[in-house]
Design a protein around this motif. Structure first.
Motif, PDB file in Angstrom:
ATOM      1  N   ALA A   1      -0.580   2.439   8.271  1.00 14.38           N
ATOM      2  CA  ALA A   1       0.162   1.904   7.127  1.00 14.38           C
ATOM      3  C   ALA A   1       0.380   0.418   7.363  1.00 14.38           C
ATOM      4  O   ALA A   1       0.619  -0.019   8.493  1.00 14.38           O
ATOM      5  N   ARG A   2       0.314  -0.360   6.271  1.00 17.26           N
ATOM      6  CA  ARG A   2       0.448  -1.813   6.387  1.00 17.26           C
ATOM      7  C   ARG A   2       1.342  -2.313   5.262  1.00 17.26           C
ATOM      8  O   ARG A   2       1.147  -1.957   4.095  1.00 17.26           O
ATOM      9  N   HIS A   3       2.312  -3.157   5.621  1.00 17.59           N
ATOM     10  CA  HIS A   3       3.222  -3.738   4.644  1.00 17.59           C
ATOM     11  C   HIS A   3       2.651  -5.050   4.108  1.00 17.59           C
ATOM     12  O   HIS A   3       1.924  -5.768   4.811  1.00 17.59           O
ATOM     13  N   THR A   4       2.996  -5.368   2.879  1.00 15.13           N
ATOM     14  CA  THR A   4       2.544  -6.598   2.230  1.00 15.13           C
ATOM     15  C   THR A   4       3.746  -7.414   1.779  1.00 15.13           C
ATOM     16  O   THR A   4       4.891  -6.928   1.772  1.00 15.13           O
ATOM     17  N   LYS A   5       3.466  -8.655   1.366  1.00 11.57           N
ATOM     18  CA  LYS A   5       4.545  -9.564   0.975  1.00 11.57           C
ATOM     19  C   LYS A   5       5.121  -9.206  -0.384  1.00 11.57           C
ATOM     20  O   LYS A   5       6.313  -9.431  -0.632  1.00 11.57           O
ATOM     21  N   SER A   6       4.296  -8.714  -1.277  1.00 16.23           N
ATOM     22  CA  SER A   6       4.744  -8.388  -2.633  1.00 16.23           C
ATOM     23  C   SER A   6       4.153  -7.046  -3.050  1.00 16.23           C
ATOM     24  O   SER A   6       3.269  -6.489  -2.385  1.00 16.23           O
ATOM     25  N   GLU A   7       4.627  -6.551  -4.175  1.00 15.95           N
ATOM     26  CA  GLU A   7       4.194  -5.243  -4.662  1.00 15.95           C
ATOM     27  C   GLU A   7       2.782  -5.315  -5.214  1.00 15.95           C
ATOM     28  O   GLU A   7       2.383  -6.300  -5.841  1.00 15.95           O
ATOM     29  N   ASN A   8       2.059  -4.239  -5.013  1.00 18.02           N
ATOM     30  CA  ASN A   8       0.666  -4.187  -5.430  1.00 18.02           C
ATOM     31  C   ASN A   8       0.549  -3.739  -6.880  1.00 18.02           C
ATOM     32  O   ASN A   8       1.229  -2.812  -7.318  1.00 18.02           O
ATOM     33  N   THR A   9      -0.355  -4.398  -7.635  1.00 15.61           N
ATOM     34  CA  THR A   9      -0.647  -4.003  -9.010  1.00 15.61           C
ATOM     35  C   THR A   9      -1.814  -3.032  -9.047  1.00 15.61           C
ATOM     36  O   THR A   9      -1.736  -1.958  -9.642  1.00 15.61           O
ATOM     37  N   THR A  10      -2.921  -3.403  -8.411  1.00 12.00           N
ATOM     38  CA  THR A  10      -4.083  -2.536  -8.265  1.00 12.00           C
ATOM     39  C   THR A  10      -4.940  -3.068  -7.129  1.00 12.00           C
ATOM     40  O   THR A  10      -4.742  -4.194  -6.657  1.00 12.00           O
ATOM     41  N   PHE A  11      -5.914  -2.279  -6.687  1.00 15.80           N
ATOM     42  CA  PHE A  11      -6.801  -2.714  -5.609  1.00 15.80           C
ATOM     43  C   PHE A  11      -8.140  -2.013  -5.767  1.00 15.80           C
ATOM     44  O   PHE A  11      -8.279  -1.038  -6.521  1.00 15.80           O
ATOM     45  N   MET A  12      -9.134  -2.521  -5.028  1.00 12.66           N
ATOM     46  CA  MET A  12     -10.482  -1.961  -5.043  1.00 12.66           C
ATOM     47  C   MET A  12     -11.024  -1.932  -3.629  1.00 12.66           C
ATOM     48  O   MET A  12     -10.687  -2.788  -2.804  1.00 12.66           O
ATOM     49  N   LEU A  13     -11.891  -0.954  -3.359  1.00 16.96           N
ATOM     50  CA  LEU A  13     -12.604  -0.877  -2.085  1.00 16.96           C
ATOM     51  C   LEU A  13     -13.975  -1.525  -2.274  1.00 16.96           C
ATOM     52  O   LEU A  13     -14.788  -1.077  -3.103  1.00 16.96           O
ATOM     53  N   LEU A  14     -14.239  -2.583  -1.520  1.00 11.07           N
ATOM     54  CA  LEU A  14     -15.489  -3.326  -1.660  1.00 11.07           C
ATOM     55  C   LEU A  14     -16.613  -2.710  -0.852  1.00 11.07           C
ATOM     56  O   LEU A  14     -17.789  -2.949  -1.157  1.00 11.07           O
ATOM     57  N   SER A  15     -16.308  -1.935   0.178  1.00  5.59           N
ATOM     58  CA  SER A  15     -17.312  -1.305   1.021  1.00  5.59           C
ATOM     59  C   SER A  15     -17.297   0.195   0.797  1.00  5.59           C
ATOM     60  O   SER A  15     -16.483   0.730   0.031  1.00  5.59           O
ATOM     61  N   SER A  16     -18.225   0.873   1.474  1.00  2.00           N
ATOM     62  CA  SER A  16     -18.304   2.329   1.336  1.00  2.00           C
ATOM     63  C   SER A  16     -17.167   3.041   2.054  1.00  2.00           C
ATOM     64  O   SER A  16     -16.970   4.231   1.846  1.00  2.00           O
ATOM     65  N   ASP A  17     -16.435   2.335   2.911  1.00  2.00           N
ATOM     66  CA  ASP A  17     -15.275   2.894   3.579  1.00  2.00           C
ATOM     67  C   ASP A  17     -14.073   1.986   3.299  1.00  2.00           C
ATOM     68  O   ASP A  17     -14.066   1.238   2.324  1.00  2.00           O
ATOM     69  N   TYR A  18     -13.055   2.027   4.154  1.00  5.07           N
ATOM     70  CA  TYR A  18     -11.834   1.267   3.910  1.00  5.07           C
ATOM     71  C   TYR A  18     -11.856  -0.128   4.531  1.00  5.07           C
ATOM     72  O   TYR A  18     -10.886  -0.885   4.383  1.00  5.07           O
ATOM     73  N   THR A  19     -12.936  -0.515   5.211  1.00  5.68           N
ATOM     74  CA  THR A  19     -12.918  -1.743   6.027  1.00  5.68           C
ATOM     75  C   THR A  19     -12.788  -3.008   5.192  1.00  5.68           C
ATOM     76  O   THR A  19     -12.311  -4.025   5.699  1.00  5.68           O
ATOM     77  N   LYS A  20     -13.215  -3.004   3.937  1.00  2.63           N
ATOM     78  CA  LYS A  20     -13.112  -4.190   3.081  1.00  2.63           C
ATOM     79  C   LYS A  20     -12.464  -3.788   1.766  1.00  2.63           C
ATOM     80  O   LYS A  20     -12.994  -2.932   1.048  1.00  2.63           O
ATOM     81  N   SER A  21     -11.346  -4.409   1.439  1.00  2.00           N
ATOM     82  CA  SER A  21     -10.622  -4.102   0.202  1.00  2.00           C
ATOM     83  C   SER A  21      -9.984  -5.373  -0.335  1.00  2.00           C
ATOM     84  O   SER A  21      -9.628  -6.273   0.431  1.00  2.00           O
ATOM     85  N   VAL A  22      -9.847  -5.450  -1.660  1.00  2.00           N
ATOM     86  CA  VAL A  22      -9.207  -6.575  -2.331  1.00  2.00           C
ATOM     87  C   VAL A  22      -8.014  -6.027  -3.103  1.00  2.00           C
ATOM     88  O   VAL A  22      -8.108  -4.986  -3.775  1.00  2.00           O
ATOM     89  N   HIS A  23      -6.869  -6.715  -3.009  1.00  2.00           N
ATOM     90  CA  HIS A  23      -5.603  -6.257  -3.586  1.00  2.00           C
ATOM     91  C   HIS A  23      -5.057  -7.319  -4.522  1.00  2.00           C
ATOM     92  O   HIS A  23      -4.918  -8.492  -4.135  1.00  2.00           O
ATOM     93  N   LEU A  24      -4.747  -6.890  -5.742  1.00  2.00           N
ATOM     94  CA  LEU A  24      -4.124  -7.764  -6.731  1.00  2.00           C
ATOM     95  C   LEU A  24      -2.622  -7.537  -6.676  1.00  2.00           C
ATOM     96  O   LEU A  24      -2.143  -6.434  -6.961  1.00  2.00           O
ATOM     97  N   GLN A  25      -1.884  -8.592  -6.310  1.00  2.00           N
ATOM     98  CA  GLN A  25      -0.440  -8.491  -6.157  1.00  2.00           C
ATOM     99  C   GLN A  25       0.262  -9.030  -7.413  1.00  2.00           C
ATOM    100  O   GLN A  25      -0.324  -9.778  -8.209  1.00  2.00           O
ATOM    101  N   ASN A  26       1.531  -8.660  -7.569  1.00  2.00           N
ATOM    102  CA  ASN A  26       2.261  -9.081  -8.761  1.00  2.00           C
ATOM    103  C   ASN A  26       2.879 -10.469  -8.624  1.00  2.00           C
ATOM    104  O   ASN A  26       3.654 -10.881  -9.493  1.00  2.00           O
TER     105      ASN A  26
END
Length: 648
Positions: free
Chosen positions: A92-117
């Motif tokens: 589990a990983r905490h972020t600075k702000s709340e997440n709006t949505t995200f996407m997985l860029l790779s076939s696994d979890y190693t690369k992901s992009v997160h859109l924050q509010n």
């Protein structure tokens, strides 16, 4: 695991709460321990360890290889990564702000992009947050072009050049820079305040990319239009308009030829890209914005369409347009994802626990939980009985009489069924009491009346009047009544061979005869006033008439005077508040005890009397020894009243 929606297409709830409001931790643990061995909870298990957030979950995604599940939630803002191979939380990983949505860029979890509010875009790797970049305006959705490695971010408001168009930001991940945004018509900003626009400013709400086929990008706007962009020409190629409300959800089919869109009014439209007219029109029924649309296929290659708002999930048959099945959780939904090539659905929702639903008709269980197929097979063999013991069926007129019609379609307290609704018993009783305060008195009077009628009917017995031996006929009917069926024409009462027994005086039963007394020793015979003497003595001494008229008169009871009667009545009454006692000698028949039978015998003559009557265990007190003459009774004892000063 339990059957949520029984029917032609059953739905099983694998994980998730059954109540809308979460219980405290201490109460949840106590109930879990107390209901551990209940028959209803024998099939309960935890599919994914810690598949939950402290307050709510916002978004959930499944990797392409099916080995990882990533979800974001709050509070505090964080995202979780679960390993399906271990069925547990990986990290589990905490972020600075709340997440709006995200996407997985790779076939696994190693690369992901997160859109924050907070207008930031974060890129995460297993080591942590790799990079974050600030966006000019707030983003609404994310899309990814794999051929050109571009991240598309639909944004709120109009462009700064004064053209009145909304923008879709393009971030090239290979070069690490923003490209020229695509401009989408979102209407003019009437408020005209600042770069971000006013409260009701136009925006590009959602984006969809047909990455497996032609790669056409579709963007839904707040003015009810869908604009299509070709990533090869970097320009607009078509516009689809005239939709009711804002476009809030888009999804391409697997072949890329059909597009499904959902609006803010709960309308669903399916279009063929070659025809501007919709192939299917459906209404979600709740009047809420559509949050998710997913094209699916069953194992028999039937095409289905999933639509979800925050209240309910519905799956439609794309060919006929009929409702296939539905899922209505107890909490509001934020996101829904379908596990590829299976019948599993995962949801991000309000509340602590996230939901998992399994639809066997949609597909087999995922490879990381194949045991669900065996469990479902066992549950199907069991007889599923749905009882409504705590519910009351009410029609629409009855709901209006109780002023409960405003709850239709807004709460789970009313469950639609056939031409009415099932209402909870407590809610029904409270509504009846409010509508008619005297309902309890009427119900009590009704029950008392029913009880009296039941007792009155039980006293009505079968009777048959005969000329002779009426007691015998009543005795036969009483035996029939004890067996539960009374028929006056059955048995000896209706047999012609015994007809004279109840008609001819010669067959009358003499209850005072010696034969009747010997055959019926316990029968109490009520004789005539002149026949009170013992029958046996009368038969034995039938010729012995001893005595005189004077003796007979002496044997007759004397009439008591009025004063004696009054004295007897007053003495037989008990004090007020006490138990009534009867002191008259002739009012109660003396019991036939062993002492009374021995007392009636002749007195035994001899030195010692032997009897079998048990004596009391208490020792008999011996009489005190005789006192000698001339000796005082209290001599030798100290007097309590003696005083020395009296003799002075």
């Amino acid at each position: 695991m339990k059957l949520t929606n029984p029917g032609a297409v059953p739905v099983y709830t694998v994980a998730g709460p059954s109540t809308a409001r979460p219980l405290p931790d201490w109460l949840a643990r106590r109930r879990k321990r107390s209901s551990k061995y209940d028959p209803e909870n024998l099939n309960n298990f935890e599919l994914l360890q810690e598949f939950e957030f402290e307050e709510a979950s916002n978004c959930v995604r499944v990797s392409e290889d099916g080995n990882w599940i990533m979800s974001s939630g709050t509070y505090k803002p964080q995202f979780h990564v679960h390993s399906t191979a271990e069925l547990s939380l990986s990290f589990a990983r905490h972020t600075k702000s709340e997440n709006t949505t995200f996407m997985l860029l790779s076939s696994d979890y190693t690369k992901s992009v997160h859109l924050q509010n907070d207008r930031s875009l974060e890129f995460h790797t297993p080591m942590g947050c790799h990079y974050d970049v600030r966006l000019p305006r707030f983003g609404r959705d994310l899309a990814y072009l794999r051929q050109s490695t571009e991240v598309l971010v639909p944004a709120v408001g109009v462009s700064s050049d004064g053209s009145g168009f909304g923008e879709v930001f393009r971030l090239d991940l290979e070069r690490g820079q923003f490209l020229r945004p695509w401009q989408v018509d979102v209407g003019e900003d009437d408020a005209g305040v600042g770069l971000q626009g006013g409260i009701h400013a136009g925006a590009v709400n959602v984006a969809a990319v047909a990455e497996r086929t032609h790669g056409l990008c579709a963007f839904g706007t707040t003015i009810g239009t869908v604009e299509f962009f070709d990533p090869r020409s970097k320009g607009r190629v078509a516009v689809l308009g005239n939709q009711d409300g804002e476009v809030t959800a888009l999804d391409y089919s697997n072949d890329g030829l059909s597009l499904a869109l959902g609006t803010s009014t709960g309308q669903i439209r399916v279009f063929d890209l070659r025809n501007p007219r919709p192939l299917m029109k459906k209404d979600q029924g709740m009047g809420l914005p559509i949050k998710k649309l997913i094209h699916m296929r069953t194992p028999t290659e039937e095409r289905k369409l999933l639509s979800a708002d925050k209240r309910i999930i519905k799956i439609w048959d794309e060919h006929s347009g009929d409702l296939w099945t539905s899922i209505e959780p107890m909490v509001d939904l934020n996101d829904v994802v379908h596990v590829p090539d299976s019948g599993m659905l995962l949801t991000a929702n309000e509340g602590k626990h996230m939901h998992s639903f399994f639809i066997p008709n949609l597909g087999l269980a995922p490879k990381w939980c194949t045991f669900l197929d065996n469990l479902v097979h066992e549950m199907e063999n069991e007889t599923q009985t749905e009882t409504y013991d705590n519910y009351k069926f009410l029609t629409l007129p009855e709901l209006r009489e109780l002023s409960l019609d405003h709850l239709i379609g807004k709460t789970n307290l009313l469950r639609p069924y056939m031409h009415g609704y099932f209402a909870h018993a407590k809610l029904y009783d409270q509504a009846r009491l409010i509508a008619n305060p005297y309902i309890w008195e009427e119900e009590r009077a009704k029950r008392v009346k029913e009880k009296l009628e039941k007792e009155r009917s039980s006293r009505i017995r079968g009777t048959k009047k005969v000329k002779v031996n009426q007691k015998l006929a009543d005795k036969v009917l009483q035996r029939q009544e004890n067996r539960g069926k009374v028929d006056p024409e059955a048995g000896i009462l209706g047999d012609e061979r015994f007809a004279k027994l109840f008609e001819d005086e010669e067959f009358k039963v003499d209850e005072l005869s010696r034969e009747f007394r010997s055959l019926n020793p316990s029968t109490v015979v009520a004789g005539k006033p002149g026949q009170q003497q013992d029958v046996d003595m009368a038969d034995a001494n039938s010729t012995d008439f001893s005595g005189s008229e004077s003796e007979e008169e002496e044997e007759k009871p004397k009439k008591k005077s009025k004063d004696e009667v009054v004295m007897q009545v007053s003495s037989s009454t008990a004090p007020r508040g006490g138990k009534i006692r009867d002191l008259a000698f002739g009012d109660r028949t003396q019991k036939d005890t062993r002492e009374s039978r021995l007392a009636g015998k002749k007195e035994i003559v001899g030195e010692q009397a032997i009897t079998f009557v048990p004596e009391s265990k208490k020792k008999k007190q011996e009489p005190p020894p005789p006192r000698p003459e001339g000796k005082r009774r209290d001599e030798g004892r100290r007097s309590a009243s003696s005083n020395v000063f009296r003799k002075m």
